[in-house]
Design an enzyme around this catalytic site. Structure first.
Site, PDB file in Angstrom:
ATOM      1  N   GLU A  49       1.235  -1.087   0.085  1.00 51.83           N
ATOM      2  CA  GLU A  49      -0.124  -0.048  -0.340  1.00 51.83           C
ATOM      3  C   GLU A  49       0.997   1.106   0.166  1.00 51.83           C
ATOM      4  O   GLU A  49       1.687   1.738   1.204  1.00 51.83           O
ATOM      5  CB  GLU A  49      -1.112   0.195   1.056  1.00 51.83           C
ATOM      6  CG  GLU A  49      -1.930   1.551   0.893  1.00 51.83           C
ATOM      7  CD  GLU A  49      -2.523   1.203   2.300  1.00 51.83           C
ATOM      8  OE1 GLU A  49      -2.811   0.231   3.321  1.00 51.83           O
ATOM      9  OE2 GLU A  49      -2.686   2.573   3.558  1.00 51.83           O
ATOM     10  N   ARG A  53       0.663  10.360   0.185  1.00 51.61           N
ATOM     11  CA  ARG A  53       1.179  11.664   0.993  1.00 51.61           C
ATOM     12  C   ARG A  53       2.534  11.498   0.976  1.00 51.61           C
ATOM     13  O   ARG A  53       2.796  12.883   0.860  1.00 51.61           O
ATOM     14  CB  ARG A  53       1.304  10.942   2.365  1.00 51.61           C
ATOM     15  CG  ARG A  53       0.350  10.277   3.077  1.00 51.61           C
ATOM     16  CD  ARG A  53       1.035   9.963   4.301  1.00 51.61           C
ATOM     17  NE  ARG A  53      -0.110   8.493   4.448  1.00 51.61           N
ATOM     18  CZ  ARG A  53      -0.106   8.056   5.355  1.00 51.61           C
ATOM     19  NH1 ARG A  53       1.680   8.099   6.814  1.00 51.61           N
ATOM     20  NH2 ARG A  53      -1.247   6.973   5.700  1.00 51.61           N
ATOM     21  N   LYS A 137     -11.296  -1.039   6.554  1.00 53.27           N
ATOM     22  CA  LYS A 137     -10.269  -0.400   7.553  1.00 53.27           C
ATOM     23  C   LYS A 137     -10.953  -0.032   8.035  1.00 53.27           C
ATOM     24  O   LYS A 137     -11.591   0.765   8.113  1.00 53.27           O
ATOM     25  CB  LYS A 137      -9.460   0.717   6.145  1.00 53.27           C
ATOM     26  CG  LYS A 137      -8.182   0.735   7.124  1.00 53.27           C
ATOM     27  CD  LYS A 137      -7.135   2.083   6.533  1.00 53.27           C
ATOM     28  CE  LYS A 137      -6.138   2.438   6.813  1.00 53.27           C
ATOM     29  NZ  LYS A 137      -5.329   3.308   6.357  1.00 53.27           N
TER      30      LYS A 137
HETATM   31  C1  3PG Z   1      -2.059   4.559   7.566  1.00 54.29           C
HETATM   32  O1  3PG Z   1      -2.200   5.244   6.544  1.00 54.29           O
HETATM   33  O2  3PG Z   1      -2.970   3.614   7.307  1.00 54.29           O
HETATM   34  C2  3PG Z   1      -1.425   4.810   9.470  1.00 54.29           C
HETATM   35  O3  3PG Z   1      -0.908   5.378   8.975  1.00 54.29           O
HETATM   36  C3  3PG Z   1      -0.624   3.755   9.621  1.00 54.29           C
HETATM   37  O4  3PG Z   1      -0.615   3.908  10.915  1.00 54.29           O
HETATM   38  P1  3PG Z   1       0.384   3.672  11.769  1.00 54.29           P
HETATM   39  O5  3PG Z   1       1.927   4.276  10.683  1.00 54.29           O
HETATM   40  O6  3PG Z   1       0.200   3.174  13.296  1.00 54.29           O
HETATM   41  O7  3PG Z   1       0.714   1.914  11.032  1.00 54.29           O
END
Ligand code: 3PG
Length: 220
Positions: A49, A53, A137
């Site tokens: 994924e 960003r 999700k």
């Molecule tokens: C995402 O983009 O799904 C989250 O920011 C991931 O969260 P994490 O950094 O706590 O794994």
């Protein structure tokens, strides 16, 4: 290769059932795209994924999708339909969003691209379910109630499965995966920004192997 016990996974759902961990990747440099994907594949995960960003996301998706056509290259942090469209044009095979946006869902469904939109409340689950989606999700999992919240969802949304993301690590992965309404977990702990920036790709393979072992322990 997605899973040694399953020669050719037909769908994203098959793939995440076989290896129920989705690495969330924030690419700062396009040149890191292939090494990160290679490191994850080396560790046993062929689902990626890539988050929208950074400016490296779209060219990174294109590179990975071209180089590893047998893998599942997806896009994350999709905030609107336009971003979803750009990512799909770059080769993204699935879409993940932090929330649920109707236009983005409609675009994905019309394009035949799997979408896993984010939810964190009962109203949001109900809304996404009524848009026809049954794999959602759960974000941000830790902050939104974690395991207790997923247990509460299971009694009322019996036909919905979740991908908890946000605060998932090797320490709580097994607990999340043990829940009957959790199909997979997502997170950035497999390919942390610091390791990517420092070119520590072996460590990423190690973290991936460790996650696979934890997941296998919950599947038997
Ligand atoms: C995402 O983009 O799904 C989250 O920011 C991931 O969260 P994490 O950094 O706590 O794994």
């Amino acid at each position: 290769m997605i899973d040694p016990g399953k020669s050719v996974p037909l769908t994203l759902y098959d793939a995440i059932q076989a290896v129920p961990v989705i690495p969330v990747i924030v690419l700062q440099r396009v040149s890191d795209a292939i090494p990160v994907a290679e490191a994850l594949i080396e560790g046993g995960i062929s689902i990626f994924e890539i988050t929208m960003r950074t400016n490296a996301a779209l060219p990174g998706i294109e590179k990975i999708a071209t180089q590893f056509p047998e893998a599942f290259t997806g896009v994350g942090t999709v905030l609107n339909q336009e971003q979803a469209k750009q990512a799909v044009e770059s080769g993204a095979q699935f879409i993940v969003s932090p929330g649920t946006d109707r236009a983005t869902v409609e675009f994905a469904v019309a394009s035949g691209i799997p979408i896993i939109p984010g939810v964190s409340t009962a109203s949001e689950v109900q809304h996404a379910r009524n848009l026809g989606l049954h794999v959602l999700k759960f974000f941000p999992a830790g902050a939104a109630g974690g395991i207790a919240m997923l247990n509460a969802f299971s009694s009322v949304f019996s036909d919905v499965q979740f991908v908890p993301t946000g605060g998932v690590t090797a320490n709580n992965l097994a607990d999340y995966l043990a829940l009957p309404n959790v199909v997979a977990c997502g997170g950035s702990w497999l390919a942390p920004a610091r390791l990517v920036a420092d070119g520590q790709f072996r460590e990423i393979s190690q973290l991936t192997l460790e996650a696979i072992e934890i997941a296998r322990g919950t599947q038997s």
